[in-house]
Structure formats: C-alpha cells, structure tokens
Design a protein around this motif. Structure first.
Motif, PDB file in Angstrom:
ATOM      1  N   LEU A 231       0.837  -1.201   0.000  1.00  0.00           N
ATOM      2  CA  LEU A 231       0.000   0.000   0.000  1.00  0.00           C
ATOM      3  C   LEU A 231       0.872   1.252   0.000  1.00  0.00           C
ATOM      4  CD1 LEU A 231      -2.810   1.282   0.159  1.00  0.00           C
ATOM      5  CD2 LEU A 231      -2.676   1.082   2.649  1.00  0.00           C
ATOM      6  N   ILE A 232       1.963   1.221   0.779  1.00  0.00           N
ATOM      7  CA  ILE A 232       2.893   2.355   0.785  1.00  0.00           C
ATOM      8  C   ILE A 232       3.483   2.550  -0.604  1.00  0.00           C
ATOM      9  CG2 ILE A 232       5.020   3.301   1.763  1.00  0.00           C
ATOM     10  CD1 ILE A 232       4.468   1.808   4.315  1.00  0.00           C
ATOM     11  N   VAL A 233       3.872   1.454  -1.250  1.00  0.00           N
ATOM     12  CA  VAL A 233       4.432   1.526  -2.604  1.00  0.00           C
ATOM     13  C   VAL A 233       3.456   2.229  -3.542  1.00  0.00           C
ATOM     14  CG1 VAL A 233       5.129   0.170  -4.619  1.00  0.00           C
ATOM     15  CG2 VAL A 233       5.922  -0.497  -2.337  1.00  0.00           C
ATOM     16  N   GLN A 234       2.192   1.827  -3.505  1.00  0.00           N
ATOM     17  CA  GLN A 234       1.191   2.417  -4.396  1.00  0.00           C
ATOM     18  C   GLN A 234       0.993   3.900  -4.111  1.00  0.00           C
ATOM     19  OE1 GLN A 234       0.048   0.775  -7.046  1.00  0.00           O
ATOM     20  NE2 GLN A 234       1.406  -0.846  -6.302  1.00  0.00           N
ATOM     21  N   LYS A 235       1.039   4.285  -2.844  1.00  0.00           N
ATOM     22  CA  LYS A 235       0.857   5.695  -2.492  1.00  0.00           C
ATOM     23  C   LYS A 235       2.051   6.540  -2.941  1.00  0.00           C
ATOM     24  CE  LYS A 235      -2.435   5.220   1.311  1.00  0.00           C
ATOM     25  NZ  LYS A 235      -2.751   5.516   2.724  1.00  0.00           N
ATOM     26  N   LEU A 236       3.235   5.970  -2.912  1.00  0.00           N
ATOM     27  CA  LEU A 236       4.416   6.704  -3.392  1.00  0.00           C
ATOM     28  C   LEU A 236       4.343   6.917  -4.901  1.00  0.00           C
ATOM     29  CD1 LEU A 236       7.431   5.152  -1.428  1.00  0.00           C
ATOM     30  CD2 LEU A 236       6.008   7.112  -0.837  1.00  0.00           C
ATOM     31  N   ILE A 237       3.876   5.900  -5.596  1.00  0.00           N
ATOM     32  CA  ILE A 237       3.735   6.027  -7.045  1.00  0.00           C
ATOM     33  C   ILE A 237       2.712   7.108  -7.383  1.00  0.00           C
ATOM     34  CG2 ILE A 237       2.954   4.808  -9.122  1.00  0.00           C
ATOM     35  CD1 ILE A 237       4.148   2.249  -7.887  1.00  0.00           C
ATOM     36  N   ALA A 238       1.670   7.220  -6.553  1.00  0.00           N
ATOM     37  CA  ALA A 238       0.611   8.208  -6.797  1.00  0.00           C
ATOM     38  C   ALA A 238       0.996   9.619  -6.355  1.00  0.00           C
ATOM     39  CB  ALA A 238      -0.670   7.778  -6.080  1.00  0.00           C
ATOM     40  N   ASN A 239       1.933   9.726  -5.400  1.00  0.00           N
ATOM     41  CA  ASN A 239       2.312  11.034  -4.848  1.00  0.00           C
ATOM     42  C   ASN A 239       3.824  11.198  -4.943  1.00  0.00           C
ATOM     43  OD1 ASN A 239       2.796  13.362  -3.417  1.00  0.00           O
ATOM     44  ND2 ASN A 239       1.715  12.718  -1.567  1.00  0.00           N
ATOM     45  N   LYS A 240       4.279  11.975  -5.909  1.00  0.00           N
ATOM     46  CA  LYS A 240       5.717  12.090  -6.176  1.00  0.00           C
ATOM     47  C   LYS A 240       6.474  12.798  -5.056  1.00  0.00           C
ATOM     48  CE  LYS A 240       5.495  16.447  -8.776  1.00  0.00           C
ATOM     49  NZ  LYS A 240       5.818  17.102 -10.071  1.00  0.00           N
ATOM     50  N   ASN A 241       5.778  13.496  -4.150  1.00  0.00           N
ATOM     51  CA  ASN A 241       6.446  14.231  -3.080  1.00  0.00           C
ATOM     52  C   ASN A 241       6.478  13.473  -1.753  1.00  0.00           C
ATOM     53  OD1 ASN A 241       7.094  16.524  -4.629  1.00  0.00           O
ATOM     54  ND2 ASN A 241       5.038  17.357  -4.345  1.00  0.00           N
TER      55      ASN A 241
END
Length: 351
Positions: A231-241
């Motif tokens: 889930l963290i991986v997916q959120k990083l992909i969605a939020n570049k910052n």
C-alpha cells in the motif's frame, strides 16, 4: 544425513506432546507476523505446497508485534505454528510465551533486510542525513534555546535550506510492526544522537532522551500506513512528493518507479546491506513452535525448506524475491541450529 537427523529430532520432540485446548485437528500450517518477511514465507509456503506433499501453509501479515502476541498466546491448534519477525524476539515476549505454556521456541535467522526510505522517481531526488530524517518525523525537536518543543517543521527546507521546499509527508509502519521498532533503533536513535542538543540530553538525562527518540509526530507529517507495505508503494507512485519506509525487498521489486533515498551518503543496495554499510541493515527471523511439530503435519518440512540452500542460498528463490541472503558460513550455522532443534532461552535474548 542432516535432514534425516532434523526430522528425527522433530519427531522425538513431538512424541507425547498434548495439544491443550485443541478442539479438533488442523491439517494446514498457520503462520502470522511481519509484513516484511511475509513475501519470503509465502514463497516458501507455495513451494512446500507444490513439492512437499502437504497443504500450502496459510500465511497472514499481522505485523511483528501482533504476530508475537498470537504466537505466544498458547499451545494448541487454535494458535499459530510459526511467526515471522523483522526483529529478534524480545525477552518480554519469550516470557509471555513461557507463561502461556509455549516452552520450546525454535529461531530461524533467514537473511538480511534494509529499512529503506524510498520515493517516486518522478519527485526531486533527495539525499538525507540521519539527523535530518529524525527531525522530519520526531514528535519533539530542540527549539532555538535547545529546549524540546513540538515539531514545527512543515517542509524539508524548514529543516535544511539545501533540501527542497516540499511538504514533509512520510508513510511508515505502525507501532505493531517490527519495521517500526527497527526504524527507531537503527535510524532515529542514531539521528537524534547527531543533533548536538540531543546528544547533550543523552548525557544529562538518558531516560528523557530515550522517550524522545521513540516518539513520532502525530500531526499528519508521518502517516501510519498499516501493515501492508504494498500500500505504501502504491501511495508513493501516486504522490511524487511523499516518502515511504519499508523493507528493501519492496524497493527492489519496484525499482522501475521508485528510488532509494541515500542515508548518510549510503544507498540501500544488496551489497551495502550485506556489508553493513547501510545504516538500516537488520536481520529477519521466523519462530517455530516446537510443541506443534508432529501434531500439525508438515512443520518439519516447512522448516527444512526455509533453511535449504535452494531457498536462502545466494542463488536461491528467496534471493530472487529480494531477500539479502546470509553468507554461506552463517547459513550453515542456521541449518545446524535448526537440525539440533535448539530452543531459545531468556539468557540469550535482550530486553
């Protein structure tokens, strides 16, 4: 010869053991614990289901702390047979096991991991020191007069003008996770020691210093993302910052879209973790309930498969999934300990 000795030892250990409180038999191994170790144990379980002649074990991701509570709750088929851990079992946890009748715990050291700080490749490339990482996520930091104040930093540039003027958003593990424990002990404690005012606090009031580096901010800059590292991986992909904290294997599997953030100038890589250069390097474990061997079928085969060269060897299938494998000499020690069915004692565990 070794496997024969191992199986014999396990069968002997199981003889005469009564499963207290077991309502009915269970024919499938149940494993709980660390989300970091989960993908490796799942791979072993799937391999065992294909070739071991037993049902594929059920593996649940509950976090290291949650797994320990379930594992140590008692003996019987209503309790798990094994638990994954991204840190070593604590003395207090073994005491809980012993108090609940779990008297024989076998420890498997299965490999290394690195607690990785990662970001999207679409975001501004960052390099951080451990003190900077600490100041980003700590609940309290030194104010202008050196006294502790609630963390005022909103952007990375607030911490250091050389860092981007980007909102601090770090997605990381919850308190039940072994990754959270290791984050504190491997990275945040060292980071706090690198802040002059806090180094002085450590000398003058060690207990206050310990409370401080173990406390993470709760104002939204640090987001507890649960036990699901994917889930963290997916959120990083969605939020570049945004930045994420998880095990190295999750970074290794997503290098097309994520990059590891260097800490104190060291990038999280396989080589840097095994060499001990990377500050977030740690060992990974699986704990097995010896009293369940011979009662729940296949536990002996599961353990033998996990420590086999084809699994944890340098070219094993777990290495291909991102496990940083043990040196050959260390792997042999693990196999010997498991073959001899050595159990943990309170004397060889820390607090």
């Amino acid at each position: 010869m070794r496997q024969t000795t191992f199986a014999t030892a396990l069968a002997f250990a199981a003889a005469g053991v009564m499963m207290a409180g077991a309502a009915e038999a269970r024919d499938q191994i149940r494993i709980v614990g660390s989300s970091t170790v989960y993908p490796f144990t799942t791979a072993v379980a799937e391999q065992l289901g294909k070739t071991g002649g037993v049902k594929t074990p059920v593996v649940e991701s509950t976090g290291t702390g949650g797994g320990m509570k379930l594992f140590c709750a008692g003996v019987g088929v209503e309790h798990p047979d094994a638990t994954n851990a991204s840190r070593r079992m604590k003395k207090s946890e073994l005491e809980q096991c012993l108090n609940n009748g779990v008297k024989d715990v076998v420890e498997l050291t299965v490999g290394y991991d690195g607690i990785s700080l990662a970001q999207s490749k679409q975001g501004p490339a960052m390099k951080l020191t451990l003190p900077q990482l600490f100041l980003a996520v700590a609940k309290e930091v030194p104010g202008p007069d050196g006294k502790l104040i609630p963390n005022p930093y909103k952007t990375w540039s607030d911490i250091d003008k050389s860092l981007p003027n980007v909102k601090i958003e770090v997605l990381g593990p919850p308190p039940t996770s072994g990754t959270r424990d290791a984050l504190h002990e491997l990275l945040l404690e060292k980071g706090a020691e690198g802040v002059p005012a806090l180094a002085a606090l450590k000398k003058s009031d060690p207990k206050a210093f310990e409370r401080m580096w173990k406390s993470i901010r709760e104002d939204g800059a640090y987001v507890e993302a649960g036990e699901n590292d994917n889930l963290i991986v997916q959120k990083l992909i969605a939020n570049k910052n945004a930045f994420g904290i998880f095990g190295f294997s999750f970074l290794e599997e997503n290098t097309a879209k994520l990059r590891g953030v260097p800490l104190d100038g060291v990038v999280p890589t396989y080589e840097n973790i095994t060499d001990g250069k990377y500050p977030g390097s740690r060992l990974l474990y699986v704990y097995v309930k010896k009293q369940h061997v011979g009662i729940v079928p296949g536990i002996d085969k599961f353990v033998a498969e996990f420590v086999s060269d084809k699994a944890i060897g340098e070219d094993g299938y777990l290495a291909r999934k991102g496990l940083v494998t043990l040196p050959k000499s260390e792997a042999e020690k693990v196999r010997k300990a498991v073959s001899d069915m050595r159990t943990l004692s309170l004397d060889n565990l820390g607090s």
